[in-house]
Write an enzyme that holds these catalytic residues in place. Structure first.
Site, PDB file in Angstrom:
ATOM      1  N   HIS A  27      -6.612  -2.811   5.742  1.00 35.94           N
ATOM      2  CA  HIS A  27      -7.275  -2.422   4.493  1.00 35.94           C
ATOM      3  C   HIS A  27      -8.048  -3.578   3.894  1.00 35.94           C
ATOM      4  O   HIS A  27      -9.021  -3.384   3.178  1.00 35.94           O
ATOM      5  CB  HIS A  27      -6.268  -1.829   3.515  1.00 35.94           C
ATOM      6  CG  HIS A  27      -5.882  -0.442   3.918  1.00 35.94           C
ATOM      7  ND1 HIS A  27      -4.743  -0.176   4.632  1.00 35.94           N
ATOM      8  CD2 HIS A  27      -6.534   0.736   3.779  1.00 35.94           C
ATOM      9  CE1 HIS A  27      -4.693   1.117   4.893  1.00 35.94           C
ATOM     10  NE2 HIS A  27      -5.773   1.693   4.385  1.00 35.94           N
ATOM     11  N   ARG A  63      -9.593   6.710  -1.903  1.00 29.64           N
ATOM     12  CA  ARG A  63      -8.262   6.136  -1.630  1.00 29.64           C
ATOM     13  C   ARG A  63      -7.573   5.876  -2.976  1.00 29.64           C
ATOM     14  O   ARG A  63      -7.535   4.740  -3.457  1.00 29.64           O
ATOM     15  CB  ARG A  63      -8.398   4.834  -0.842  1.00 29.64           C
ATOM     16  CG  ARG A  63      -8.892   5.014   0.595  1.00 29.64           C
ATOM     17  CD  ARG A  63      -8.905   3.672   1.333  1.00 29.64           C
ATOM     18  NE  ARG A  63      -8.982   3.827   2.770  1.00 29.64           N
ATOM     19  CZ  ARG A  63     -10.103   3.695   3.488  1.00 29.64           C
ATOM     20  NH1 ARG A  63     -11.249   3.413   2.881  1.00 29.64           N
ATOM     21  NH2 ARG A  63     -10.071   3.832   4.795  1.00 29.64           N
ATOM     22  N   ARG A  68      -7.739  11.692  -2.044  1.00 35.46           N
ATOM     23  CA  ARG A  68      -6.549  11.613  -1.199  1.00 35.46           C
ATOM     24  C   ARG A  68      -5.354  11.298  -2.092  1.00 35.46           C
ATOM     25  O   ARG A  68      -5.428  10.394  -2.940  1.00 35.46           O
ATOM     26  CB  ARG A  68      -6.704  10.510  -0.154  1.00 35.46           C
ATOM     27  CG  ARG A  68      -5.426  10.354   0.657  1.00 35.46           C
ATOM     28  CD  ARG A  68      -5.608   9.462   1.822  1.00 35.46           C
ATOM     29  NE  ARG A  68      -5.719   8.067   1.426  1.00 35.46           N
ATOM     30  CZ  ARG A  68      -5.972   7.087   2.293  1.00 35.46           C
ATOM     31  NH1 ARG A  68      -6.165   7.376   3.563  1.00 35.46           N
ATOM     32  NH2 ARG A  68      -6.053   5.837   1.898  1.00 35.46           N
ATOM     33  N   GLU A 115      -3.854  11.742  11.388  1.00 39.80           N
ATOM     34  CA  GLU A 115      -3.747  10.282  11.531  1.00 39.80           C
ATOM     35  C   GLU A 115      -2.677   9.879  12.533  1.00 39.80           C
ATOM     36  O   GLU A 115      -2.495   8.698  12.807  1.00 39.80           O
ATOM     37  CB  GLU A 115      -3.381   9.642  10.187  1.00 39.80           C
ATOM     38  CG  GLU A 115      -4.351   9.942   9.082  1.00 39.80           C
ATOM     39  CD  GLU A 115      -4.100   9.087   7.868  1.00 39.80           C
ATOM     40  OE1 GLU A 115      -4.710   8.012   7.776  1.00 39.80           O
ATOM     41  OE2 GLU A 115      -3.306   9.491   7.010  1.00 39.80           O
ATOM     42  N   ASN A 149      -8.379   5.217  11.784  1.00 32.85           N
ATOM     43  CA  ASN A 149      -7.732   3.894  11.703  1.00 32.85           C
ATOM     44  C   ASN A 149      -6.255   4.018  12.045  1.00 32.85           C
ATOM     45  O   ASN A 149      -5.718   3.273  12.858  1.00 32.85           O
ATOM     46  CB  ASN A 149      -7.874   3.303  10.302  1.00 32.85           C
ATOM     47  CG  ASN A 149      -9.306   3.267   9.842  1.00 32.85           C
ATOM     48  OD1 ASN A 149     -10.205   3.187  10.665  1.00 32.85           O
ATOM     49  ND2 ASN A 149      -9.528   3.346   8.547  1.00 32.85           N
ATOM     50  N   ARG A 199      -2.121  -2.211  12.724  1.00 30.01           N
ATOM     51  CA  ARG A 199      -3.502  -2.539  12.362  1.00 30.01           C
ATOM     52  C   ARG A 199      -3.629  -3.794  11.498  1.00 30.01           C
ATOM     53  O   ARG A 199      -4.728  -4.312  11.302  1.00 30.01           O
ATOM     54  CB  ARG A 199      -4.188  -1.341  11.682  1.00 30.01           C
ATOM     55  CG  ARG A 199      -3.498  -0.854  10.442  1.00 30.01           C
ATOM     56  CD  ARG A 199      -3.974   0.534  10.042  1.00 30.01           C
ATOM     57  NE  ARG A 199      -5.122   0.508   9.161  1.00 30.01           N
ATOM     58  CZ  ARG A 199      -5.487   1.521   8.396  1.00 30.01           C
ATOM     59  NH1 ARG A 199      -4.804   2.655   8.423  1.00 30.01           N
ATOM     60  NH2 ARG A 199      -6.521   1.448   7.607  1.00 30.01           N
TER      61      ARG A 199
HETATM   62  C1  PEP Z   1      -7.528   6.130   8.373  1.00 33.73           C
HETATM   63  O1  PEP Z   1      -6.353   5.897   8.644  1.00 33.73           O
HETATM   64  O2  PEP Z   1      -8.424   6.230   9.239  1.00 33.73           O
HETATM   65  C2  PEP Z   1      -7.952   6.305   6.974  1.00 33.73           C
HETATM   66  C3  PEP Z   1      -9.168   6.682   6.672  1.00 33.73           C
HETATM   67  O3  PEP Z   1      -7.048   5.990   6.008  1.00 33.73           O
HETATM   68  P1  PEP Z   1      -6.700   4.469   5.632  1.00 33.73           P
HETATM   69  O4  PEP Z   1      -7.663   3.589   6.343  1.00 33.73           O
HETATM   70  O5  PEP Z   1      -6.783   4.336   4.154  1.00 33.73           O
HETATM   71  O6  PEP Z   1      -5.301   4.341   6.139  1.00 33.73           O
HETATM   72 MG    MG Z   2      -4.878   6.148   7.100  1.00 38.33          MG
END
Ligand code: PEP
Ligand code: MG
Length: 591
Positions: A211, A318, A354, A452, A475, A486
């Site tokens: 993030h 977000r 979201r 996801e 992501n 990540r």
């Molecule tokens: C993702 O996981 O691709 C997403 C858009 O949510 P975030 O990046 O906020 O986890």
């Molecule tokens: Mg996500």
């Protein structure tokens, strides 16, 4: 942001610089910045870094000692105030913090640094904290490893006690000349950056879809993560070149290199300027198929950038970022105002809010509820379902905002069908309480789910029967499919949106949803990656949501794409079993 006119100063600096060297990391936000290093610490409080005059060494040491003494007094006082019936952990926790504070490892080394290197007390303390934290990180036992957080908390207390008692160095004259150099930055730190106008930032840690990197992109700043030792190798004020597109950091460039990058920077800026002409042009393919290009935002103020880029809606708000960097939680009214602000600004375009995606790398101040394996723990919808009051408050706020425009609710990280059932019951409950109170809302707000996790992609046919739309969060989908955290730069090189498993899951989700007439978008970082636009179009995607900074470049790709053409090559990429061939086919698709 105005570009710094620093050429003459840069040239002067080149004359008196140290040795030139280059570091490589992961470029997470494109563009070139040239500016001066400003080192910041990992502590949540930003710590000044300056050299003290020799005659002030004793006073500086005393300042550190006084702060430690003050914190010791605070902790002892707190301990005495623990009620007799309080859980035993409370006293144990304070004992642990006192033990850390009393440990010579924490106080002796900073004194030495003040004396030998003439560092200010804050910097010396944070430096030692980082050494200790690093040692904790290497411990195998998960419980002991997590005690690094206690060390950080104790140090933060001491830093707070020192606040305002030292010399603060002059703030740099032009923020836009500053390149922030940090060991690590949290998403919450990045949000604070939105109030500044730095030229770029680089960090030792971090992954491409962390993030932190995502917010960097939203700030439209060149950025590099995963540089490993940059913070220790770079000195305050050194001249740096950040090439965020390829992930190269040049420290103390020579004249020739500097001139070359100044030229590249101008070319890059010119390209961006040219793209602005596409703002009002409808996003459609060569044969006239309309493609929705929407924006991802973190805070209400980001909506300006979304409109500026010509976004036709917010595909991902977000909302959890409203909850970061504060000690309390935003109440229903505050959330309602934030959501309404976005809805009104988008003027009839859809706004996809979201629900809270807290947990993993986004934690509330001082909370470490994420468990031993945060990405697999109580995050996103799991956390909300475990905190019904918090969840209901948010749902009521979103529903109230729905009265002012086109709102959609998006649920993160669904894995089980019963999670959707529960969410729908909570929404019905929130609607009932609003109706009873005579508060207006849109009674048919669409509810969507984020794909996801591989489980959600594979079982999408079942899930979508309960939902009005889907959004693929690549992501997390990539993180969970390829088993790569990540936020961990040690495995960042394994991030691969072209991995056959990822492509199959994305293609399957788009195909299944489209066949059933359920709208489906991609809102992960791949949606803003121009190298993947034509591939996604070829897989049948018609809705993209990305950071506003990428939107016009993606539109440029859409405008030059013909669906039958890209479909053909996309199917070949989907069938490819060899990574080399996949990349060659992608190059052909983008040619
Ligand atoms: C993702 O996981 O691709 C997403 C858009 O949510 P975030 O990046 O906020 O986890
Ligand atoms: Mg996500």
């Amino acid at each position: 942001m105005g570009k710094p006119e620093v050429s003459a100063v840069e040239a002067a600096l080149v004359e008196q610089q140290g040795a030139s060297f280059t570091l490589h990391g992961a470029g997470v936000s494109g563009g070139i910045a040239i500016g001066y290093a400003h080192l910041i610490s990992t502590a949540r409080l930003e710590v000044a870094h300056y050299e003290i005059p020799r005659e002030e060494i004793d006073a500086e040491t005393e300042r550190l000692d006084a702060a430690i003494e003050q914190v010791r007094g605070e902790l002892v006082g707190l301990h005495a105030a623990v009620p007799a019936d309080a859980p035993a952990e409370m006293g144990a926790f304070l004992d642990l913090h006192l033990m850390i504070l009393n440990d010579a490892l924490l106080s002796a080394a900073p004194r030495e640094l003040i004396r030998t290197r003439r560092w200010n007390a804050e910097w010396a303390l944070v430096h030692q904290m980082e050494i200790l934290v690093h040692r904790f990180e290497e411990i195998e036992d998960a419980y002991l490893r997590e005690r690094k957080v206690d060390v950080q908390q104790v140090v933060e207390r001491v830093l707070k006690a020192m606040l305002g008692t030292g010399h603060q160095p002059e703030p740099p004259e032009h923020e836009e000349d500053i390149i922030v150099v940090a060991h690590d930055l949290s998403p919450a730190d990045m949000i604070l950056f939105k109030q500044h106008e730095f030229a770029a930032f680089v960090t030792d840690l971090g992954g491409v879809t962390s993030h932190t990197a995502i917010v960097a992109r939203s700030l439209n700043l060149p950025a590099i993560v995963g540089l490993h030792h940059a913070r220790h190798m770079i000195r305050e004020g050194e001249l740096l070149i950040v090439d965020g597109t390829v992930g190269v950091l040049i420290v103390n460039p020579d004249r020739q290199v500097l001139a070359e990058y100044q030229l590249r920077r101008s070319q890059f800026d010119l390209e961006r300027q040219k793209l602005k002409r596409l703002k009002t042009m409808p996003a459609a393919t060569v044969e006239g198929i309309t493609i929705a290009l929407q924006a991802n935002i973190e805070l209400p103020e980001d909506v300006g950038a979304a409109l500026e880029a010509g976004a036709t809606g917010v595909g991902l708000f977000r909302s959890e970022f409203l909850f970061l960097n504060r000690d309390d939680l935003p109440d229903e009214d505050e959330q309602f105002e934030a959501y309404r602000q976005v809805v009104l600004a988008m003027n009839g375009h859809p706004v996809t809010i979201r629900t809270l995606d807290l947990g993993a790398d986004k934690t509330l101040n001082g909370e470490h509820f994420a468990g031993p394996n945060p990405a697999l723990g109580l995050r996103a919808i799991r956390f909300c379902l475990a905190e019904p009051q918090m969840f209901l408050t948010q749902l009521r706020a979103i529903l109230r905002a729905s009265y002012y425009g086109k709102v959609r609710i998006l649920v993160p990280m669904i894995v089980h069908a019963h999670e959707i059932d529960q969410v729908l019951r909570y929404i019905a409950n929130a609607e009932d309480t609003l109706a009873q109170a005579g508060i207006a809302f849109d009674p048919s707000v669409p509810v969507g789910g984020m794909v996801e996790v591989p489980a959600a992609a594979l079982a999408v046919a079942t899930f979508m029967k309960k939902l009005d739309f889907l959004s693929i969060g690549t992501n997390d989908l990539i993180q969970y499919t390829l088993a790569i955290d990540r936020t961990d730069d040690n495995v960042a090189h394994l991030y691969d949106p072209l991995h056959p498993a990822v492509l199959q899951l994305v293609a399957h989700t788009i195909r299944t949803a489209t066949k059933a007439g359920v709208p489906v978008a991609v809102c992960g970082e791949v949606a803003g990656d121009v190298a993947l636009t034509r591939l996604l179009l070829g897989l049948g995607l018609r809705q993209f949501s990305m950071h506003p900074a990428q939107l016009l470049a993606v539109k440029q790709q859409v405008l030059r794409s013909s669906i039958p053409e890209v479909e053909l090559l996309a199917q070949r990429i989907l069938r490819s079993e060899d990574p080399e061939r996949t990349r060659a086919l992608l190059a052909k698709l983008n040619a």
